[in-house]
Design a protein around this motif. Structure first.
Motif, PDB file in Angstrom:
ATOM      1  N   THR A 114       0.832  -1.205   0.000  1.00  0.00           N
ATOM      2  CA  THR A 114       0.000   0.000   0.000  1.00  0.00           C
ATOM      3  C   THR A 114       0.865   1.254   0.000  1.00  0.00           C
ATOM      4  OG1 THR A 114      -1.715  -1.194   1.216  1.00  0.00           O
ATOM      5  CG2 THR A 114      -1.830   1.207   1.237  1.00  0.00           C
ATOM      6  N   TYR A 115       1.926   1.257   0.770  1.00  0.00           N
ATOM      7  CA  TYR A 115       2.848   2.399   0.787  1.00  0.00           C
ATOM      8  C   TYR A 115       3.473   2.600  -0.595  1.00  0.00           C
ATOM      9  CZ  TYR A 115       2.681   2.030   5.924  1.00  0.00           C
ATOM     10  OH  TYR A 115       2.284   1.969   7.234  1.00  0.00           O
ATOM     11  N   ILE A 116       3.922   1.506  -1.201  1.00  0.00           N
ATOM     12  CA  ILE A 116       4.554   1.602  -2.517  1.00  0.00           C
ATOM     13  C   ILE A 116       3.563   2.120  -3.549  1.00  0.00           C
ATOM     14  CG2 ILE A 116       5.637   0.243  -4.356  1.00  0.00           C
ATOM     15  CD1 ILE A 116       6.766  -1.594  -2.188  1.00  0.00           C
ATOM     16  N   LEU A 117       2.305   1.669  -3.466  1.00  0.00           N
ATOM     17  CA  LEU A 117       1.290   2.137  -4.403  1.00  0.00           C
ATOM     18  C   LEU A 117       1.074   3.643  -4.256  1.00  0.00           C
ATOM     19  CD1 LEU A 117      -0.783   1.127  -6.528  1.00  0.00           C
ATOM     20  CD2 LEU A 117      -2.426   0.940  -4.671  1.00  0.00           C
ATOM     21  N   ARG A 194      -3.340  12.256  -3.159  1.00  0.00           N
ATOM     22  CA  ARG A 194      -4.315  11.176  -3.006  1.00  0.00           C
ATOM     23  C   ARG A 194      -4.987  11.271  -1.634  1.00  0.00           C
ATOM     24  NH1 ARG A 194      -0.081   7.989  -5.739  1.00  0.00           N
ATOM     25  NH2 ARG A 194      -0.673   8.063  -7.936  1.00  0.00           N
ATOM     26  N   ASN A 195      -5.888  10.340  -1.377  1.00  0.00           N
ATOM     27  CA  ASN A 195      -6.725  10.346  -0.186  1.00  0.00           C
ATOM     28  C   ASN A 195      -5.876  10.047   1.054  1.00  0.00           C
ATOM     29  OD1 ASN A 195      -8.629   9.920   1.833  1.00  0.00           O
ATOM     30  ND2 ASN A 195     -10.105   9.000   0.418  1.00  0.00           N
ATOM     31  N   ALA A 196      -5.508  11.102   1.779  1.00  0.00           N
ATOM     32  CA  ALA A 196      -4.671  10.928   2.964  1.00  0.00           C
ATOM     33  C   ALA A 196      -5.464  10.380   4.135  1.00  0.00           C
ATOM     34  CB  ALA A 196      -4.008  12.249   3.344  1.00  0.00           C
ATOM     35  N   ALA A 197      -6.755  10.711   4.230  1.00  0.00           N
ATOM     36  CA  ALA A 197      -7.567  10.226   5.349  1.00  0.00           C
ATOM     37  C   ALA A 197      -7.705   8.703   5.296  1.00  0.00           C
ATOM     38  CB  ALA A 197      -8.943  10.879   5.308  1.00  0.00           C
ATOM     39  N   TRP A 198      -7.959   8.165   4.099  1.00  0.00           N
ATOM     40  CA  TRP A 198      -8.060   6.706   4.017  1.00  0.00           C
ATOM     41  C   TRP A 198      -6.705   6.056   4.250  1.00  0.00           C
ATOM     42  CZ3 TRP A 198      -5.906   2.622   1.530  1.00  0.00           C
ATOM     43  CH2 TRP A 198      -6.548   1.391   1.721  1.00  0.00           C
ATOM     44  N   ALA A 199      -5.624   6.705   3.826  1.00  0.00           N
ATOM     45  CA  ALA A 199      -4.289   6.163   4.054  1.00  0.00           C
ATOM     46  C   ALA A 199      -4.030   5.982   5.542  1.00  0.00           C
ATOM     47  CB  ALA A 199      -3.238   7.081   3.431  1.00  0.00           C
ATOM     48  N   GLU A 200      -4.426   6.984   6.330  1.00  0.00           N
ATOM     49  CA  GLU A 200      -4.271   6.860   7.778  1.00  0.00           C
ATOM     50  C   GLU A 200      -5.141   5.735   8.333  1.00  0.00           C
ATOM     51  OE1 GLU A 200      -4.860   9.524  11.844  1.00  0.00           O
ATOM     52  OE2 GLU A 200      -4.751  10.483   9.877  1.00  0.00           O
ATOM     53  N   HIS A 218     -10.515   7.967  -4.562  1.00  0.00           N
ATOM     54  CA  HIS A 218      -9.318   8.706  -4.974  1.00  0.00           C
ATOM     55  C   HIS A 218      -8.055   8.198  -4.267  1.00  0.00           C
ATOM     56  CE1 HIS A 218      -7.326  11.760  -7.186  1.00  0.00           C
ATOM     57  NE2 HIS A 218      -6.972  12.489  -6.132  1.00  0.00           N
ATOM     58  N   VAL A 219      -8.041   6.891  -4.027  1.00  0.00           N
ATOM     59  CA  VAL A 219      -6.821   6.270  -3.510  1.00  0.00           C
ATOM     60  C   VAL A 219      -5.885   5.924  -4.669  1.00  0.00           C
ATOM     61  CG1 VAL A 219      -5.921   4.242  -2.296  1.00  0.00           C
ATOM     62  CG2 VAL A 219      -7.950   5.412  -1.448  1.00  0.00           C
ATOM     63  N   ILE A 220      -6.468   5.520  -5.801  1.00  0.00           N
ATOM     64  CA  ILE A 220      -5.699   5.268  -7.021  1.00  0.00           C
ATOM     65  C   ILE A 220      -6.233   6.186  -8.111  1.00  0.00           C
ATOM     66  CG2 ILE A 220      -5.222   2.883  -6.382  1.00  0.00           C
ATOM     67  CD1 ILE A 220      -7.378   2.016  -8.382  1.00  0.00           C
ATOM     68  N   ASP A 221      -5.525   6.233  -9.242  1.00  0.00           N
ATOM     69  CA  ASP A 221      -5.937   7.108 -10.336  1.00  0.00           C
ATOM     70  C   ASP A 221      -7.028   6.479 -11.200  1.00  0.00           C
ATOM     71  OD1 ASP A 221      -4.028   9.348  -9.931  1.00  0.00           O
ATOM     72  OD2 ASP A 221      -2.555   7.769 -10.249  1.00  0.00           O
ATOM     73  N   PHE A 222      -6.913   5.183 -11.457  1.00  0.00           N
ATOM     74  CA  PHE A 222      -7.912   4.528 -12.296  1.00  0.00           C
ATOM     75  C   PHE A 222      -7.733   3.018 -12.212  1.00  0.00           C
ATOM     76  CE2 PHE A 222      -4.339   6.010 -14.917  1.00  0.00           C
ATOM     77  CZ  PHE A 222      -3.824   4.801 -15.379  1.00  0.00           C
ATOM     78  N   VAL A 223      -8.711   2.305 -12.762  1.00  0.00           N
ATOM     79  CA  VAL A 223      -8.659   0.853 -12.885  1.00  0.00           C
ATOM     80  C   VAL A 223      -8.337   0.532 -14.333  1.00  0.00           C
ATOM     81  CG1 VAL A 223      -9.949  -1.306 -12.669  1.00  0.00           C
ATOM     82  CG2 VAL A 223     -10.310   0.536 -11.019  1.00  0.00           C
TER      83      VAL A 223
END
Length: 470
Positions: A114-117, A194-200, A218-223
């Motif tokens: 997840t960190y690398i992503l 990107r979404n910092a709240a979900w990252a936390e 908005h954790v990733i750019d697209f699928v």
């Protein structure tokens, strides 16, 4: 005059097509611009020292080969924090953008993934993939760091105030590790927008998302369904590389795979915790065999090489040194039992210490970085069988009749070589040797006698027939 004008018009009619033909032709010494190249690096499995070295080496080769971007295809259950930070540090320092792509379908970017992503300039996932569960674990045990607990209610008037719990419900050390991980992933989220709240939440509460949910939040750019779809959707996007803005030009780009080199593959093999564990044991027992059988050479050479390679692998892994010390103690006690057999006290204690140390050696809670319990159990059963055999042989040897010394001569039978008088001395043949004997009765030459006792080189005998009569 008319003839000159006709010749001039004719010459112009030939020169105009020739000029246009030369204008369309390429200039001598130039070639058409080659299509862009995207380097693909595949990380499949736990993130460890081998993975970090592979990414570093492959990324350097890709930049040297003129890659316009690097596609990091990811499928990992997590890994070691130090190796993860090495990969992210290299990603942030690269002069070309990195597109992190969680693929193929069914893959995951859990924990360290997840960190690398979050660190990639482009973050994409294939359908049926997921990410999250990025809570760090304690390298001293298998228990994850504690999750948040509700704050205590305020104390009533007149009652003693209870001690305030730690923010994360655990020790100060656990809170430091947890807060450091939260700050790290939030900084990556802010860097890439990107979404910092979900990252936390992924770090603090081990939250997870599917590919479509990650795109919505908005954790990733697209699928992206495949690599071609990834390049098509990333084309034209503006990303930040270092201090500059860059527009991705990936239309018609070719993809080149960068496989790990021989050194990286070898490092990946020996840094497998189970392989490192077996190398360590093989080295110890090889040297022990050489010590017990000096001059055999092969066990010593193989043992020394295995031990050094195993120790090199261990210094790259999160080793619990208490477990390593218990293993060494257990092996020492087992060797002591084999060299100087007891009733099994050394052996049983050594077996218990060895098993406990093996389980503790690398039980970090990090996926893929613990010694296989089946291997530990198999080796423990083998040691137990060997210990049982040694103890059985010891008791069998204690019950067996003596084969040498004074005790071995008692009860032995032989024949007199010369007649003997009452309480006199003569010579007898026992065990193919001539012995001086003394007998309480008179016996003729050739009579069968039995040894009663021994006094130095003199044997006291009696007629063997007397034993039969009794």
């Amino acid at each position: 005059m008319m003839r000159r004008c006709a010749v001039l018009v004719l010459m112009l009619g030939w020169l105009v097509p020739l000029a246009s033909l030369h204008a369309d032709a390429p200039v001598a010494g130039t070639t058409a611009a080659p299509s862009a190249m995207v380097a693909r690096i595949t990380l499949d499995g736990p993130i460890g020292p081998a993975a970090a070295e592979y990414f570093d080496d492959a990324a350097q080769r890709a930049v040297a080969d003129g890659a316009v971007a690097i596609m990091l295809q990811l499928d990992t259950p997590g890994g070691l924090s130090e190796s993860m930070r090495q990969i992210i540090g290299r990603m942030l320092a690269l002069p070309v953008p990195v597109m992190v792509y969680v693929a193929p379908g069914g893959a995951r970017a859990a924990s360290a993934g997840t960190y690398i992503l979050y660190a990639g300039q482009i973050a994409a996932m294939a359908p049926a993939t997921h990410l999250g569960a990025a809570t760090p674990v304690s390298l001293g045990g298998a228990t994850p760091l504690p999750l948040p607990v509700p704050k205590a209610e305020p104390a009533k008037a007149g009652s003693a105030a209870p001690p305030a719990p730690d923010e994360a419900g655990g020790s100060a050390e656990s809170n430091k590790v947890l807060n450091d991980a939260i700050a790290y992933i939030r900084s990556l989220a802010q860097l890439r927008g990107r979404n910092a709240a979900w990252a936390e939440q992924a770090v603090r509460g081990a939250a997870t998302l599917t590919a479509s949910e990650a795109a919505q939040q908005h954790v990733i750019d697209f699928v992206a369904s495949d690599v071609a779809d990834l390049l098509a959707k990333a084309d034209g996007r503006v990303v930040r590389v270092g201090e500059r803005q860059l527009t991705l030009q990936l239309k018609g780009a070719t993809v080149r795979d960068y496989a790990p080199g021989a050194r990286t593959r070898f490092l990946g093999i020996i840094t497998n915790p189970t392989i490192a564990y077996l190398l360590l044991l093989g080295g110890i027992f090889g040297l022990a065999l050489e010590a017990m059988h000096p001059g055999a050479m092969l066990p010593g050479i193989v043992g020394a090489i295995s031990l050094l390679v195993g120790l090199y692998a261990l210094q790259l892994l999160p080793v619990n040194y208490a477990g390593l010390a218990l293993m060494a103690l257990g092996i020492g006690l087992l060797v002591a039992e084999a060299v100087n057999p007891t009733v099994g006290a050394f052996g049983v204690g050594g077996l218990v210490a060895f098993v406990i140390g093996s389980v503790m050696l690398m039980k970090t809670g990090v996926p893929g970085y613990a010694v296989n319990l089946g291997v530990i159990g198999g080796i423990a059963v083998g040691f137990a069988a060997l210990l049982g055999t040694v103890v059985w042989l010891v008791f069998r040897a204690r019950r067996a009749p003596p084969f040498g010394g004074e005790a071995a001569m008692v009860e032995e039978t032989g024949r007199l070589l010369e007649p003997v008088t009452a309480d006199g001395e003569s010579w007898a043949m026992l065990h193919g040797e001539r012995w001086r004997v003394r007998c309480a009765v008179e016996l003729p030459a050739g009579a069968a006698v039995r040894v009663v006792s021994r006094q130095g080189l003199l044997l006291r005998v009696e007629p063997a027939a007397a034993v039969a009569a009794v």
